[in-house]
Motif scaffolding. Sequence first.
Motif, PDB file in Angstrom:
ATOM      1  N   LEU A 160     -44.492  30.992  29.300  1.00 59.02           N
ATOM      2  CA  LEU A 160     -45.264  31.902  28.449  1.00 59.02           C
ATOM      3  C   LEU A 160     -45.420  31.357  27.036  1.00 59.02           C
ATOM      4  CD1 LEU A 160     -43.869  35.374  29.577  1.00 59.02           C
ATOM      5  CD2 LEU A 160     -46.192  34.505  29.916  1.00 59.02           C
ATOM      6  N   HIS A 161     -44.370  30.725  26.533  1.00 57.05           N
ATOM      7  CA  HIS A 161     -44.450  30.218  25.161  1.00 57.05           C
ATOM      8  C   HIS A 161     -45.347  28.982  25.035  1.00 57.05           C
ATOM      9  CE1 HIS A 161     -41.080  32.901  24.111  1.00 57.05           C
ATOM     10  NE2 HIS A 161     -41.563  32.784  22.888  1.00 57.05           N
ATOM     11  N   LEU A 162     -45.842  28.470  26.162  1.00 57.05           N
ATOM     12  CA  LEU A 162     -46.807  27.371  26.077  1.00 57.05           C
ATOM     13  C   LEU A 162     -48.162  27.845  25.574  1.00 57.05           C
ATOM     14  CD1 LEU A 162     -46.028  25.266  29.284  1.00 57.05           C
ATOM     15  CD2 LEU A 162     -45.401  24.799  26.908  1.00 57.05           C
ATOM     16  N   ASP A 163     -48.296  29.162  25.327  1.00 54.30           N
ATOM     17  CA  ASP A 163     -49.536  29.632  24.704  1.00 54.30           C
ATOM     18  C   ASP A 163     -49.530  29.400  23.193  1.00 54.30           C
ATOM     19  OD1 ASP A 163     -47.816  31.561  23.712  1.00 54.30           O
ATOM     20  OD2 ASP A 163     -49.176  33.238  24.082  1.00 54.30           O
ATOM     21  N   GLY A 185     -55.132  22.280  20.414  1.00 51.88           N
ATOM     22  CA  GLY A 185     -54.234  23.330  20.887  1.00 51.88           C
ATOM     23  C   GLY A 185     -54.523  23.710  22.325  1.00 51.88           C
ATOM     24  N   TYR A 186     -55.831  23.833  22.659  1.00 51.69           N
ATOM     25  CA  TYR A 186     -56.197  24.128  24.041  1.00 51.69           C
ATOM     26  C   TYR A 186     -55.668  23.044  24.984  1.00 51.69           C
ATOM     27  CZ  TYR A 186     -59.572  27.709  22.518  1.00 51.69           C
ATOM     28  OH  TYR A 186     -60.175  28.829  21.995  1.00 51.69           O
ATOM     29  N   ALA A 187     -55.867  21.796  24.595  1.00 54.49           N
ATOM     30  CA  ALA A 187     -55.471  20.679  25.466  1.00 54.49           C
ATOM     31  C   ALA A 187     -53.957  20.636  25.654  1.00 54.49           C
ATOM     32  CB  ALA A 187     -55.974  19.358  24.875  1.00 54.49           C
ATOM     33  N   VAL A 188     -53.204  20.861  24.578  1.00 52.34           N
ATOM     34  CA  VAL A 188     -51.736  20.804  24.677  1.00 52.34           C
ATOM     35  C   VAL A 188     -51.214  21.932  25.569  1.00 52.34           C
ATOM     36  CG1 VAL A 188     -49.596  21.064  23.379  1.00 52.34           C
ATOM     37  CG2 VAL A 188     -51.430  19.625  22.478  1.00 52.34           C
ATOM     38  N   SER A 189     -51.709  23.147  25.364  1.00 54.13           N
ATOM     39  CA  SER A 189     -51.247  24.277  26.180  1.00 54.13           C
ATOM     40  C   SER A 189     -51.558  24.057  27.658  1.00 54.13           C
ATOM     41  CB  SER A 189     -51.907  25.579  25.708  1.00 54.13           C
ATOM     42  OG  SER A 189     -51.349  26.014  24.491  1.00 54.13           O
ATOM     43  N   LEU A 190     -52.790  23.636  27.930  1.00 54.84           N
ATOM     44  CA  LEU A 190     -53.196  23.433  29.322  1.00 54.84           C
ATOM     45  C   LEU A 190     -52.459  22.253  29.940  1.00 54.84           C
ATOM     46  CD1 LEU A 190     -55.199  24.903  31.152  1.00 54.84           C
ATOM     47  CD2 LEU A 190     -56.900  23.153  30.591  1.00 54.84           C
ATOM     48  N   SER A 193     -48.644  23.012  30.606  1.00 52.43           N
ATOM     49  CA  SER A 193     -48.504  23.932  31.740  1.00 52.43           C
ATOM     50  C   SER A 193     -48.699  23.197  33.057  1.00 52.43           C
ATOM     51  CB  SER A 193     -49.506  25.082  31.626  1.00 52.43           C
ATOM     52  OG  SER A 193     -49.269  25.854  30.464  1.00 52.43           O
ATOM     53  N   ALA A 194     -49.734  22.351  33.112  1.00 52.52           N
ATOM     54  CA  ALA A 194     -49.993  21.595  34.337  1.00 52.52           C
ATOM     55  C   ALA A 194     -48.868  20.612  34.624  1.00 52.52           C
ATOM     56  CB  ALA A 194     -51.328  20.857  34.213  1.00 52.52           C
ATOM     57  N   LEU A 195     -48.345  19.985  33.577  1.00 54.45           N
ATOM     58  CA  LEU A 195     -47.269  19.007  33.755  1.00 54.45           C
ATOM     59  C   LEU A 195     -46.014  19.669  34.337  1.00 54.45           C
ATOM     60  CD1 LEU A 195     -46.551  16.036  33.254  1.00 54.45           C
ATOM     61  CD2 LEU A 195     -45.670  16.706  31.019  1.00 54.45           C
ATOM     62  N   LEU A 196     -45.634  20.831  33.799  1.00 52.06           N
ATOM     63  CA  LEU A 196     -44.461  21.532  34.321  1.00 52.06           C
ATOM     64  C   LEU A 196     -44.692  21.991  35.751  1.00 52.06           C
ATOM     65  CD1 LEU A 196     -43.264  23.699  31.289  1.00 52.06           C
ATOM     66  CD2 LEU A 196     -42.196  21.665  32.216  1.00 52.06           C
TER      67      LEU A 196
END
Length: 688
Positions: A160-163, A185-190, A193-196
Amino acid sequence: MLQPLRAALRIHTWGGFALALLLGASYAALPLFALLPHLWGFIAASAVSYVVDARLHRVEPAFIRRLAALRVDRVTRFLARDVLLLMLAVRMEAPEPVLAAGLFVLGAQFGMLVLYTALHRVIRRERALPVAVRNMDMGDAGIPKAPPAMLFRRYLRRMLHLDLPMHAGLLAGLATAGWTFTKAGYAVSLGLSALLLLALAAQVRRARRTPEREEIIATLNRQLADYRPEVALYFSFAAVSRDFMYQVNMWIETLENLDRRPLIILRERASFAYLSRTRLPVVCVPRADDLAQLELPDLKVVLYPGNAGKNVHMLRVAEAKHVFIGHGDSDKLASSNRVSKVYDEIWVAGRAGRDRYQRIRHAIDDAAIVEVGRPQLAPIRLHTEHVPGPLPTVLYAPTWEGWSDDDCHTSLIPMGTELVRALLDEGVRVLYKPHPLTGRRSEEAAAADQAIREMLDADNHRRQSADALPDSAVDPESRMQEIRERLDELAGRNRIGDDAQQTRDARMPEHTGSDEWHALEAEWHRLFWSRTGPSRHQVITGQLPTLYECFNQADILISDVSSVVADFVASLKPYVLTNANDLPDEEFRAAYTTAGGAYLLDRACTRLPEILRSVREPRHDPMALDRHTLKEYVLGPDQPTSMERFNTAVNTLAETALLHQQEQEPSGTLLVPALDADRAGLSRPEPS
C-alpha cells in the motif's frame, strides 16, 4: 461522554484518542481541500493521515482492528486518499493524459495488490504443515525455506505504501505545473509493485516442494520414537492468546523437574507465540486426524490444565491415565466442575480442593482426588522475609467478569473505583493488576478498569516531586529492553519465519537456559522496581512483572474469589476478600474456603481503615493464626515439598498405567480418530 466513545472504539489512552481524532480530522479535510481546491491544505492533510495512521498501528492496534470491523480498513483508507488526490487533480485542471495515467497506475496498483494477496495465500496454503514443532530435530523433513521476510511479512503495509511515489509525484506536478516528477512517481510506484509481485511469484515453486502431510508426521514419529515421552501436558483453547497461555506456562518448570520424560501437546498454532522458555519437546497438532497419527507407545500420563472441548481427542487414549491438574486453586465453580469426572484422577493442591469436589455429591470419587500441592509457589517469599517500604503497598488484583453473570466474581463493577479511591485517601501505594480478560465481556468492567488507571496516574502526578529518583549513569529502560529481547529469544518468540520455517529450524536445545532465564528475570525486576520508586502506584498488565513478584512487593492483597488468593496464602501475609454483595461474614466464610483467613471488605469500604491496621501495626493482625491454619488446608503441608509430591504422583500413576497395559492385550495404534468435540459435553476453560 468521551469515555464511552473511547471504550466503544477500543482506545486505551488519551494520547491514542487524540491521534484517532487527528486521523478523522485529516480524512474529513481531504475531500474539502480536494473540492475547493486547495493544494497545500491537501498536502498537509495527506501527510498527517499517513503519519498518524502508521503511529496508531503501533500504539492503538485495538482501535485499528475496530476500524476494520467498521469497514474502514487500511486498504479502504489508502484507496480513499488516492481517489481524493485524483479528484484534486481534476479540480486543478491537470492535463487529461496525466489524469488518465494516474487512474491507470492506481487501478494497476490495486490489481497487483489483489494478485499479491492471492499468491501470498497460495504460499501459505502450500507451506501449511500438519504439525508445528519445537525442541526436536526436524532437519530431515525436507521443509523448504520460508520466503524472504520483505516479501512475506506485513506485505499489505508495504504494498500500500508504494503509492507514495505516485502521490508525491502528482502533488509536485500540481504545485509546479511541470509533470516530470509526476511521470517519475508513476513509474516508480508501478515498477516497484510489479517487481515485488514477480519476486513473490517466484516463491510459489519453492513452496510447492513442501513435503506431504504423511512425510512430516513420519519424521515427527521418528523423533518421538527416539525421545519416548512418558508424560504429556495437553492444552487447547479455541481463542488462544497470551491471556490463556499462562495456564501452560505455569506448569513448564514443574514438568522440567519430573523424573519422567515430558512432552507438551498444543492444539492451536497461536499458542507458540506465547509459550514460555522450555527445553521440553513441544508439538502443536491442530487437526484431530493428525493427532491420531502420533505414535506414543510409552505415554503413561496425560495432564490437562484446563477443560476444553478438544480434550476429548486425547481422552480417547485408553492406554494412558488422564489427570486434570487445573491452572489454579480457587473457590469458583469451575474448580469443582462435574466435567472433571471424565478424568482418571484430579490433582488438587490441598485438602480444600478435595472437600470442594466432595460437595458435588455422587459425581467425583474421593479415591480419584490426589493432593499434590502447588509446585509453582516456590518463588513466593514468606512475610518474615518481607522488607516493608516507606508506604504500605496494597496489591489490588481483581478477577474478571466471567463468561456469564452466574460466575461473575469481579469487584471492579460494583466497588472497584470506590475501593481505589479509598486506598488513595488512606495514603498507601497501590499495585493494580487486573485479570488479563478484564473488559472482554462487560463494558462496565472495562470502564471501571480505565477509571482506576486514570486515578492512579493522576495521583502519581501529584506525588511526582516526592518520588524523584536519583540520577543514574545507566539507562534502566534500555537494559530492560535488552533483557526482554533476550528472554524472547530464550522462549523462541522472536524466531523469524512462519510455523514451517520454525519447524524446519527446530533442534534439540544444547542447554536448558533456565539459569540464565531466572537471572535475567531477577535483574529485570530489580531494575523495574528501582526505576519506578518505592511509593509510585503501578498498573501491571504484561507478563513482567510476574504475579508472584507482585506478591513479594506487596504488604497486603485485596482480591476477589479466585486462584490468586489461594496462591497468596503461601506468603502468610494479610489478605482481603471483597464482599461486594455484603453477605453476613459467617455466610461468606462458609461459602468460600479461602475466606477462612481473610479480612472481609464491605461494598462501601467502611472496614478498610481497620483492615490496613494489620499492615501499619503488624501486632494488630487478628487473622494471622487463621492464615497459618488455612495455608496447610488449601496448599498442603510444607514437607514433603510440592515438587516432590507432584513428582511422586506422576510416578505412581505411570506405574499404574503400565500395570494396566500389561494386563490387557496389545490394542494396536495408540491414538484413534476422535469424536466430535461438541458431543463430548466438555466445558470451555475457566481462567482463574
